[in-house]
Design an enzyme around this catalytic site. Sequence first.
Site, PDB file in Angstrom:
ATOM      1  N   ASP A   1     -14.357 -21.386 -73.547  1.00  0.00           N
ATOM      2  CA  ASP A   1     -14.311 -20.123 -73.506  1.00  0.00           C
ATOM      3  C   ASP A   1     -15.639 -19.335 -74.388  1.00  0.00           C
ATOM      4  OD1 ASP A   1     -11.353 -18.402 -72.981  1.00  0.00           O
ATOM      5  OD2 ASP A   1     -11.628 -20.592 -72.830  1.00  0.00           O
TER       6      ASP A   1
ATOM      7  N   ASP B   1     -19.902 -22.256 -79.054  1.00  0.00           N
ATOM      8  CA  ASP B   1     -20.202 -21.099 -79.843  1.00  0.00           C
ATOM      9  C   ASP B   1     -19.450 -21.050 -81.207  1.00  0.00           C
ATOM     10  OD1 ASP B   1     -17.615 -18.631 -79.305  1.00  0.00           O
ATOM     11  OD2 ASP B   1     -17.744 -20.780 -78.137  1.00  0.00           O
TER      12      ASP B   1
ATOM     13  N   ASP C   1     -17.641 -26.660 -74.912  1.00  0.00           N
ATOM     14  CA  ASP C   1     -16.745 -25.905 -75.008  1.00  0.00           C
ATOM     15  C   ASP C   1     -16.575 -24.642 -73.974  1.00  0.00           C
ATOM     16  OD1 ASP C   1     -14.742 -24.213 -76.603  1.00  0.00           O
ATOM     17  OD2 ASP C   1     -16.204 -22.708 -76.922  1.00  0.00           O
TER      18      ASP C   1
END
Length: 437
Positions: free
Chosen positions: A175, A401, A173
């Site tokens: 961001d 996250d 991922d």
Amino acid sequence: MAAYGQTQYSPALQPAGPYASYTHHTQGYSMPSYSSGISSGIFQGTHAISSSTPFNPAQQEFSAYSSYSQSQYSPYYNSHHYNSPYLTSSNISPAAITAPLAYQHPEHPIMLPNHSPESHTGEYHPPPSPPTPGKEEGVPTRRGSDGKLRGRKRASDPAPPLDSDIERVFIWDLDETIIIFHSLLTGTFSTRFGKDSSKAVSLGLWMEEMIFNLADSRLFFNDLEECDQVHIDDVASDDNGQDLSTYNFGSDGFQSPAGAGSLCLGSGVHGGVDWMRKLAFRYRRVKEIYNTYKNNVGGLLGSPKREEWLQLRREMEVLTDLWLTQALKALALINSRPNCVNVLVTTTQLIPALSKVLLYGLGSAFPIENIYSATKTGKESCFERVSQRFGRRAVYVVIGDGAEEETVAKKKNMPFWRVSCRADLEALSHALELDYL
């Protein structure tokens, strides 16, 4: 008297004295403790992950480490460089470009030999490592599951492996995993980690402005915002290969008065042949710009934007406690392996995502062919595309996250490494160095 007339030797051999009793000393073997206060865990799927070496569970909940094979990779290999079929065009030249800043933790000075802005190269260099046995000479071959003999690529071979030869794929991922951006704008980062909220928001807005300025001015985002693609090559079949060195994008009539959005409603919905060819031209030029300037972002920005960008990068690294530097270390460790690859799947639209990758100095870590946008299709669809590309025999590890990538990883039985703080990235690098992943 000597037997058979032989001379008697002197001094004579003396009988040995009694042996002293031997005291057994028990030596305990253990790995040095690596404690970073990490609360994240890793999901174990059908792709087993194990190691024969004990590991301190204080790093993460390494429940899945009991099944990863540590013998598949030697700890260190030289990085491979990825070449694109569209490298440059005659009107895009990085000549006389002063290279941008590369951030690096002080314990790895090779990545940042000089703190002067004029000396930064923008290209990430992995930390120095000792030579691996068998690296300079040939490495013994091994037999794959299909019965064919296989050997590791020689360190001197600059050619990247074919997609079908990749053994492990790390799906990242973007961001709040590799970079800190959105949480700066919302105040989440400053609240969670006790940072100056006004400073965090200010830096976030500054970076947001640079991201969209670069996307609009150099990457055709004004033209492509309503024609977003999942992958840079998704419209390549509409490209006739025309030379673009003298092509005028500003006057080719790409956007109709009503706007191009009505002609690009979604994946698979095409406008006219001529319009689609012009769309493909823009994506091809974006690819050329990315490959030309991924290690020279300062040259793409020009002055004074370059100086502003360098200052912004410095201040963001200070605020985030070198978060990006730690992520770059993990990315470099993966890229240093001959049959491993980093893939980026982000919910950001493709063009702004490429702008982020360039401005955060990630161009060397992610070839543009390894970047996917899940804005329209969702991450599950992107994960499926990645799986089809690299095949079922590869092992896929998801790093992120968010709940979406974790849910998809569990559904597809892919191990998931959660990143919720900088210490999780440190633990990831440590596990990679020990070949747990």
